[in-house]
Structure formats: structure tokens, C-alpha cells
Design a protein around this motif. Structure first.
Motif, PDB file in Angstrom:
ATOM      1  N   GLN A   7       0.866  -1.170  -0.160  1.00 31.22           N
ATOM      2  CA  GLN A   7       0.310   0.129   0.105  1.00 31.22           C
ATOM      3  C   GLN A   7       1.009   1.335   0.063  1.00 31.22           C
ATOM      4  O   GLN A   7       1.870   1.293   0.599  1.00 31.22           O
ATOM      5  CB  GLN A   7      -0.794   0.037   1.163  1.00 31.22           C
ATOM      6  N   ARG A   8       0.356   2.483  -0.767  1.00 31.64           N
ATOM      7  CA  ARG A   8       1.283   3.565  -0.710  1.00 31.64           C
ATOM      8  C   ARG A   8       0.624   4.587   0.274  1.00 31.64           C
ATOM      9  O   ARG A   8      -0.571   4.313   0.722  1.00 31.64           O
ATOM     10  CB  ARG A   8       0.824   4.106  -2.000  1.00 31.64           C
ATOM     11  N   THR A   9       1.448   5.592   0.916  1.00 29.17           N
ATOM     12  CA  THR A   9       1.028   6.221   1.694  1.00 29.17           C
ATOM     13  C   THR A   9      -0.081   7.109   1.428  1.00 29.17           C
ATOM     14  O   THR A   9      -0.986   7.372   2.053  1.00 29.17           O
ATOM     15  CB  THR A   9       2.319   7.115   2.220  1.00 29.17           C
ATOM     16  N   GLU A  10      -0.144   7.368   0.156  1.00 24.02           N
ATOM     17  CA  GLU A  10      -1.159   8.286  -0.692  1.00 24.02           C
ATOM     18  C   GLU A  10      -1.581   7.484  -1.818  1.00 24.02           C
ATOM     19  O   GLU A  10      -0.766   7.127  -2.693  1.00 24.02           O
ATOM     20  CB  GLU A  10      -0.493   9.621  -0.905  1.00 24.02           C
ATOM     21  N   VAL A  11      -3.057   7.295  -1.807  1.00 27.49           N
ATOM     22  CA  VAL A  11      -3.565   6.447  -2.721  1.00 27.49           C
ATOM     23  C   VAL A  11      -4.656   7.106  -3.588  1.00 27.49           C
ATOM     24  O   VAL A  11      -5.459   7.808  -2.859  1.00 27.49           O
ATOM     25  CB  VAL A  11      -4.173   5.283  -1.904  1.00 27.49           C
ATOM     26  N   ASP A  12      -4.443   7.228  -4.817  1.00 27.97           N
ATOM     27  CA  ASP A  12      -5.434   8.186  -5.482  1.00 27.97           C
ATOM     28  C   ASP A  12      -6.838   7.226  -5.508  1.00 27.97           C
ATOM     29  O   ASP A  12      -6.831   5.998  -5.410  1.00 27.97           O
ATOM     30  CB  ASP A  12      -5.086   8.344  -6.836  1.00 27.97           C
ATOM     31  N   HIS A  13      -7.827   8.133  -6.135  1.00 33.98           N
ATOM     32  CA  HIS A  13      -8.891   7.652  -6.318  1.00 33.98           C
ATOM     33  C   HIS A  13      -9.219   6.265  -6.904  1.00 33.98           C
ATOM     34  O   HIS A  13     -10.046   5.337  -6.818  1.00 33.98           O
ATOM     35  CB  HIS A  13     -10.048   8.589  -6.754  1.00 33.98           C
ATOM     36  N   PHE A  14      -8.779   6.383  -8.225  1.00 33.85           N
ATOM     37  CA  PHE A  14      -8.657   5.318  -9.041  1.00 33.85           C
ATOM     38  C   PHE A  14      -8.189   3.858  -8.525  1.00 33.85           C
ATOM     39  O   PHE A  14      -8.661   2.842  -8.816  1.00 33.85           O
ATOM     40  CB  PHE A  14      -7.879   5.478 -10.372  1.00 33.85           C
ATOM     41  N   GLU A  15      -7.131   3.980  -7.604  1.00 31.19           N
ATOM     42  CA  GLU A  15      -6.456   2.965  -7.091  1.00 31.19           C
ATOM     43  C   GLU A  15      -7.407   2.235  -6.114  1.00 31.19           C
ATOM     44  O   GLU A  15      -7.689   1.157  -6.007  1.00 31.19           O
ATOM     45  CB  GLU A  15      -4.937   3.010  -6.309  1.00 31.19           C
ATOM     46  N   MET A  16      -7.827   3.339  -5.377  1.00 31.91           N
ATOM     47  CA  MET A  16      -8.759   2.730  -4.257  1.00 31.91           C
ATOM     48  C   MET A  16     -10.132   2.249  -4.859  1.00 31.91           C
ATOM     49  O   MET A  16     -11.077   1.372  -4.292  1.00 31.91           O
ATOM     50  CB  MET A  16      -8.985   4.014  -3.207  1.00 31.91           C
ATOM     51  N   GLY A  17     -10.468   2.824  -6.045  1.00 34.97           N
ATOM     52  CA  GLY A  17     -11.555   2.160  -6.742  1.00 34.97           C
ATOM     53  C   GLY A  17     -11.665   0.699  -7.370  1.00 34.97           C
ATOM     54  O   GLY A  17     -12.527   0.466  -7.743  1.00 34.97           O
ATOM     55  N   GLY A  18     -10.314   0.169  -7.062  1.00 36.14           N
ATOM     56  CA  GLY A  18     -10.368  -1.334  -7.654  1.00 36.14           C
ATOM     57  C   GLY A  18      -9.102  -1.562  -8.555  1.00 36.14           C
ATOM     58  O   GLY A  18      -8.787  -2.638  -9.067  1.00 36.14           O
ATOM     59  N   LEU A  19      -8.330  -0.414  -8.888  1.00 38.68           N
ATOM     60  CA  LEU A  19      -7.037  -0.503  -9.788  1.00 38.68           C
ATOM     61  C   LEU A  19      -5.740  -0.981  -9.009  1.00 38.68           C
ATOM     62  O   LEU A  19      -4.752  -1.107  -9.593  1.00 38.68           O
ATOM     63  CB  LEU A  19      -7.018   0.586 -10.687  1.00 38.68           C
ATOM     64  N   ALA A  20      -5.710  -0.954  -7.724  1.00 37.04           N
ATOM     65  CA  ALA A  20      -4.524  -1.230  -7.071  1.00 37.04           C
ATOM     66  C   ALA A  20      -4.109  -2.739  -7.283  1.00 37.04           C
ATOM     67  O   ALA A  20      -4.973  -3.597  -7.498  1.00 37.04           O
ATOM     68  CB  ALA A  20      -4.689  -1.068  -5.541  1.00 37.04           C
ATOM     69  N   GLU A  21      -2.732  -2.765  -7.140  1.00 37.91           N
ATOM     70  CA  GLU A  21      -2.056  -4.378  -7.525  1.00 37.91           C
ATOM     71  C   GLU A  21      -2.653  -5.494  -6.453  1.00 37.91           C
ATOM     72  O   GLU A  21      -3.250  -6.422  -6.953  1.00 37.91           O
ATOM     73  CB  GLU A  21      -0.926  -4.264  -7.453  1.00 37.91           C
ATOM     74  N   ASP A  22      -2.771  -4.990  -5.253  1.00 36.47           N
ATOM     75  CA  ASP A  22      -3.375  -5.732  -4.184  1.00 36.47           C
ATOM     76  C   ASP A  22      -4.449  -5.085  -3.645  1.00 36.47           C
ATOM     77  O   ASP A  22      -4.569  -3.979  -3.005  1.00 36.47           O
ATOM     78  CB  ASP A  22      -2.272  -6.242  -3.403  1.00 36.47           C
ATOM     79  N   ALA A  23      -5.923  -5.756  -3.795  1.00 36.39           N
ATOM     80  CA  ALA A  23      -7.201  -5.233  -3.119  1.00 36.39           C
ATOM     81  C   ALA A  23      -8.143  -5.917  -2.594  1.00 36.39           C
ATOM     82  O   ALA A  23      -8.890  -6.443  -3.250  1.00 36.39           O
ATOM     83  CB  ALA A  23      -7.609  -4.179  -4.279  1.00 36.39           C
ATOM     84  N   PRO A  24      -7.698  -6.660  -1.380  1.00 34.37           N
ATOM     85  CA  PRO A  24      -8.597  -7.435  -0.642  1.00 34.37           C
ATOM     86  C   PRO A  24     -10.017  -6.641  -0.386  1.00 34.37           C
ATOM     87  O   PRO A  24     -10.884  -7.615  -0.077  1.00 34.37           O
ATOM     88  CB  PRO A  24      -7.815  -7.663   0.583  1.00 34.37           C
ATOM     89  N   MET A  25     -10.050  -5.599  -0.684  1.00 27.30           N
ATOM     90  CA  MET A  25     -11.492  -4.778  -0.372  1.00 27.30           C
ATOM     91  C   MET A  25     -12.500  -4.849  -1.848  1.00 27.30           C
ATOM     92  O   MET A  25     -13.670  -4.425  -1.512  1.00 27.30           O
ATOM     93  CB  MET A  25     -11.319  -3.558   0.197  1.00 27.30           C
ATOM     94  N   TRP A  26     -11.781  -5.273  -2.846  1.00 24.96           N
ATOM     95  CA  TRP A  26     -12.522  -5.028  -4.328  1.00 24.96           C
ATOM     96  C   TRP A  26     -12.502  -6.220  -5.040  1.00 24.96           C
ATOM     97  O   TRP A  26     -11.543  -7.004  -4.909  1.00 24.96           O
ATOM     98  CB  TRP A  26     -11.843  -3.783  -5.042  1.00 24.96           C
ATOM     99  N   ASP A  27     -13.544  -6.292  -5.731  1.00 21.36           N
ATOM    100  CA  ASP A  27     -13.692  -7.285  -6.906  1.00 21.36           C
ATOM    101  C   ASP A  27     -13.297  -8.665  -6.586  1.00 21.36           C
ATOM    102  O   ASP A  27     -12.505  -9.526  -7.192  1.00 21.36           O
ATOM    103  CB  ASP A  27     -12.694  -6.992  -8.047  1.00 21.36           C
ATOM    104  N   GLN A  28     -14.080  -9.218  -5.614  1.00 19.17           N
ATOM    105  CA  GLN A  28     -13.859 -10.589  -4.985  1.00 19.17           C
ATOM    106  C   GLN A  28     -14.773 -11.341  -5.844  1.00 19.17           C
ATOM    107  O   GLN A  28     -15.929 -10.966  -6.335  1.00 19.17           O
ATOM    108  CB  GLN A  28     -14.312 -10.433  -3.444  1.00 19.17           C
ATOM    109  N   PRO A  29     -14.521 -12.680  -5.912  1.00 19.87           N
ATOM    110  CA  PRO A  29     -15.183 -13.630  -6.842  1.00 19.87           C
ATOM    111  C   PRO A  29     -16.685 -13.729  -6.319  1.00 19.87           C
ATOM    112  O   PRO A  29     -17.531 -13.980  -7.012  1.00 19.87           O
ATOM    113  CB  PRO A  29     -14.264 -14.831  -6.626  1.00 19.87           C
ATOM    114  N   GLU A  30     -16.753 -13.786  -4.995  1.00 21.31           N
ATOM    115  CA  GLU A  30     -18.186 -13.904  -4.575  1.00 21.31           C
ATOM    116  C   GLU A  30     -19.178 -12.915  -5.015  1.00 21.31           C
ATOM    117  O   GLU A  30     -20.347 -12.996  -4.787  1.00 21.31           O
ATOM    118  CB  GLU A  30     -18.125 -13.937  -2.988  1.00 21.31           C
TER     119      GLU A  30
END
Length: 521
Positions: A221-244
Motif C-alpha cells: 500500500q502507498r502512503t497516498e492512494v488516489d481515487h482510481f487505485e482505491m476504486g479497484g485498480l490497485a495491484e493488491d485489493a482485498p476490498m475490491w472485486d472479490q469472486p463472491e
């Protein structure tokens, strides 16, 4: 892409309810105001209107913090006003898509109020994501997740050891979609609005409903994360786009299929790949998903071509229909994004003509047909919750109310004489609907002509396209129409054929920042 459902080739116009039309003079847009302006949308040439949330809400995030999903906030009108809007739209041949916010509720929702009054581990708290804090005194958040609006994604419950998750503002607690009560409640909400004859839903944060069950820390995780990364484009995103999450939409698909009229749902799903985005529109899930790669593409012929070449086969592989969107209430208007001023407006027209060429649906954002740009909103007038959490300007600049007529604010936005909820600039008189309707060279006239020609030549032109990029000029052939858009710095040859529409003067050549449609045999 098979099928003749209305949404597959529709042009959808997004109405930001607070900023479209005010019927009662309080400076805030409302449902009767929208209804009064529906003939304008019919005349513009769109097929459907998407209305942002108008449900009961404390308005900390302007309606995306819902306190009651089956009632209208008095700020915007009544349930009868919602019914009247849908009925009038249908009379005019327009479909109505309403916004649905299933990732989180307002902290004033009855469920969250009950959860806060209940004990840890109770059924009331099990509808949300409450967890014990870390550290000796539980004084640290349960994990390192950050809010899209800045700061930690957790808020402590008083002086207890419990924290609640909110991927957005602290007044927007995330629901626990692993709890069957949540799914049952939203099934009822869908049916409530389908029974009131809405044609579809725009699904807010569609990729966020399910989190990785462990709620583990985010890696890298970066110290400052922009809107698009937090929206689901981050490389590791356990809060987004889960199979279930896809099982939720299979259930919704079955509910929508119970109703006549090709009811639909479109996902706001920020994903890391176009293939992941296409997974939301598999035949038994949702019907469309916003193509945010199109929003993120720079002003560049190769960049536009790359998005098209990735999008079309990914959607075709699942029988899906692509969408093309350049602006909305969460991002900078594309006239500003492409450079602003005369250059930005010229590029915005050209990019719009490109979008309207392509197979699938085009989504327009209110005011883009007037050539509106983002407004620099003074700090004292900013209202975006991300501004209060980060100190960054946020999204207010693209949400300034529509100018309809007159030479000074509020430009016919409502019957009042003062500034609306976000002040309008003093130099918008030439941009009003009334002013542009009198000018055949206006941006509004261009949009009306483009939408009429799209309906005539492109809506039923099929899904096959041929792309060519040469010297930063993109050429797209679809059916009998060829588009050329010049993203370079020098004039380019015009494509052969009868000119249908150009976004600027194109005598003897295609100037920079200009697009043209020609008809070939």
C-alpha cells in the motif's frame, strides 16, 4: 453481441439530481425539476435518463449515503414525484435508470442505528463489518485499509474496542454482504422500484460489496492512494472485486428477468483488467459495466485505439455490450481533462463523436452537451466529503448546477434569484441552453445533430469495426460510416466520402483536435 434489447445501443444521459433543475427555488435540484426538463432530453436525442440517488439521506455524500432506500428525500420531492417522473419519461419515449447504493448505507439508516445500540456480536451488528481493533488497548484500526475519501477506512465506536468499516466517508458504513439479511433487503429494494416501473439500475461501487473474508492488510500500500487505485485498480485489493460478488448479480439478474421490458443494470466496477470488467456482464449477471479505461485514456489516437481493441473482444467473449463514457459526477469533465479552454472543448467534441461511432451504449453527463468545463470552486463553497477528509478540491467542480437561460446566476436553474447550492460562474451566459439553442454552431447543436445521425446511421450498424492509426489520426469504419479523429498537431487528409458531420471546420483537410463522420457506400 447478440440481442435487440433497448440498452445495447442506447444513449443514456446522467442527471445529477442536485444540479439539473430546481422547481421550488431552494437552490437545489429536485425530481419535479427533472420532470419539467424531460422534453429537453427527448429533443436532445437520448434514449434514457440515469438519475443519481434521491432517497432519504442526511446528504453527507449528496445522496450516496442512503437512510431509506424506498422513500424520497423531502429535499428532492415525494414518492409521487418519482412516479410522475417515470410516467412522464415513458410518455416521451425515455427509459429511466435509478441509482442503487448497495455497498454501504448512511449511518442514519435504521439498521446502523440498531447496530450502534446493540452489543458486539449481535445480529444487528452482523449486518455491517464491525471488528475489534489492534494493539493492547484496541486503539489501532483492525487493518491498514484506507478510505477512498482519505484517511483510515475504520472509525472507532466510542471508547470501546470495536471499529466499523467504511471504504468511503465515516458516515457511510459498509454492509456485510456475507449476511443473507443484506441480500434479502436489496432484493426487496429492487422489486420496490421495478414495481414502480423503473427500467434499470446503475449499481454504485458494484465491485466492492464483498471483501476478502479475512479482512487482511493490503499489501504494497502507498502512503497516498488516489481515487482510481482505491476504486479497484490497485495491484493488491482485498476490498475490491472479490469472486463472491458475482453471485449477488446472478440473483439480481433473476429478479430483473421477472419483469417485462428488458429491465437492466449497469455496474460502476473499477477493475484492474478489461476481462475482469467483462465478468460483470456475463449472460447471467448484470447487463453493462462502465468502461473506465475510456475515461482514463489520454488524448491520443494510439491510446484510444488500444482501449477499443481491448474492450470489444473482451465484451464479445461474454456476449456483452461495451459502454463509452467520458465524464460523470465523480471525475473531471473531459473538456477540462483534455486541456481546457478552446482546445479542451474542441477535443471534447471530437472524443464524443468517436464514442458515438462505436458499438454499444454511450453515457453522457449533464452539461457536456453545453461544453461545460470544471469550475474552480472556492473553499468556502466546497461540499464534497473528500475535501473535508483530504483538503483536496474533490468533485465539486464537475457538479456545478446547469445553466438554462438568462445572463446571470442562477441562469434559470430555478425560480430563485440567488446562487444555487454550488455557485455558478459569472461568465456562463453564452453557455446556457437558451443561448446555444439560438446558435447553429453551438456545442448543443452539435450534440443534437450527432445523436440524430447516430440514430440514423450507426445504432443498427452492427458490431464490426475497422481501426487504423496513422500519424496520430485514428480512423474507425463501422457500417457505412467512417470516423477520423486528428489527435496530432498537423492537418491530415480527409477520409473519402460524403461528410455527415464535423466537429469543427474541415475544408480541404482535417485540422488538429477535430473529428469527422463521412458516409461511404
Amino acid at each position: 453481441m447478440s440481442g435487440r434489447e433497448w440498452w445495447r445501443q442506447a444513449v443514456v444521459y446522467q442527471v445529477y439530481v442536485r444540479s439539473f433543475a430546481d422547481s421550488d427555488g431552494d437552490g437545489v435540484g429536485d425530481l419535479p425539476g427533472i420532470t419539467s426538463r424531460l422534453p429537453y432530453l427527448r429533443d436532445l436525442g437520448v434514449d434514457a435518463v440515469w438519475v443519481t440517488p434521491f432517497y432519504r439521506s442526511p446528504q453527507h455524500d449528496h445522496g450516496y449515503d442512503v437512510a431509506d432506500y424506498t422513500d424520497v428525500d423531502p429535499l428532492f420531492g415525494t414518492l409521487a414525484d418519482a412516479d410522475a417522473l417515470v410516467s412522464r419519461a415513458h410518455d416521451l419515449g425515455l427509459k429511466v435508470i435509478v441509482d442503487l447504493v448497495p455497498n454501504h448505507t448512511s449511518h442514519e439508516h435504521a439498521w446502523f442505528q440498531a447496530a450502534m445500540a446493540a452489543r458486539p456480536g449481535s445480529p444487528e451488528r452482523a449486518r455491517y463489518l464491525f471488528r475489534t481493533g489492534r494493539g493492547a488497548d484496541a486503539g489501532e484500526p483492525p487493518n491498514n485499509w484506507l478510505s477512498v475519501f482519505g484517511g483510515p477506512a475504520w472509525t472507532r465506536v466510542g471508547d470501546t474496542d470495536q471499529w466499523h468499516l467504511h471504504l468511503f466517508d465515516s458516515t457511510q458504513p459498509d454492509l456485510d454482504w456475507r449476511n443473507p439479511e443484506v441480500a434479502a433487503m436489496f432484493a426487496d429494494v429492487l422489486r420496490f422500484w421495478l414495481d414502480r416501473d423503473v427500467d434499470g439500475f446503475r449499481v454504485d461501487v458494484a465491485h466492492g460489496l464483498l471483501k476478502e473474508e479475512s479482512l487482511r492488510d493490503q499489501r504494497g500500500q502507498r502512503t497516498e492512494v488516489d481515487h482510481f487505485e482505491m476504486g479497484g485498480l490497485a495491484e493488491d485489493a482485498p476490498m475490491w472485486d472479490q469472486p463472491e460478488v458475482h453471485e449477488v448479480y446472478r440473483q439480481w439478474h433473476r429478479i430483473l428477468a421477472e419483469y417485462a421490458g428488458d429491465r437492466m443494470a449497469v455496474a460502476e466496477a473499477w477493475t484492474s483488467t478489461v476481462e475482469a470488467n467483462a465478468a460483470y456482464v456475463r449472460p447471467d449477471e448484470l447487463h453493462q459495466a462502465f468502461n473506465f479505461d475510456w475515461v482514463l485514456a489520454p488524448w491520443s489516437a494510439p491510446a484510444f485505439a488500444e482501449v477499443i481493441e481491448r474492450t470489444l473482444p473482451a465484451m464479445a467473449a461474454v456476449g456483452g455490450t461495451p459502454t463509452w463514457v467520458l465524464s460523470n459526477h465523480d471525475v473531471q469533465r473531459h473538456a477540462t481533462r483534455y486541456g481546457g479552454g478552446a482546445v479542451g472543448r474542441a477535443r471534447a467534441r471530437a472524443a464524443t463523436l468517436l464514442s458515438l461511432t462505436l458499438p454499444g451504449s454511450a453515457y453522457l453527463y449533464q452539461g457536456e452537451e453545453l461544453g461545460l468545463e470544471d469550475v474552480e470552486v472556492a473553499p468556502e463553497h466546497r461540499q464534497d466529503p473528500s475535501w473535508f477528509r483530504t483538503g483536496q478540491p474533490g468533485r465539486d467542480g464537475c457538479r456545478v448546477p446547469m445553466p438554462w437561460s438568462g445572463d446571470r446566476p442562477p441562469y434559470g436553474f430555478g425560480p430563485g434569484t440567488g446562487q444555487p447550492w454550488i455557485p455558478q460562474p459569472d461568465d456562463w451566459a453564452p453557455l446556457t441552453v437558451a443561448a446555444q439553442e439560438a446558435d447553429p454552431a453551438s456545442t448543443l447543436a452539435f450534440y443534437r445533430r450527432a445523436l440524430a445521425l447516430r440514430r440514423e446511421w450507426l445504432r443498427d450498424a452492427g458490431d464490426d469495426v475497422t481501426l487504423t492509426v496513422l500519424d496520430d489520426v485514428l480512423t474507425v469504419r463501422r457500417g457505412q460510416v467512417t470516423l477520423a479523429v486528428n489527435c496530432g498537431s498537423r492537418a491530415a487528409p480527409l477520409p473519402a466520402g460524403e461528410t455527415l458531420l464535423a466537429t469543427g471546420p474541415a475544408d480541404g483537410g482535417l485540422p488538429p483536435d477535430t473529428a469527422i463522420w463521412v458516409r461511404t457506400s
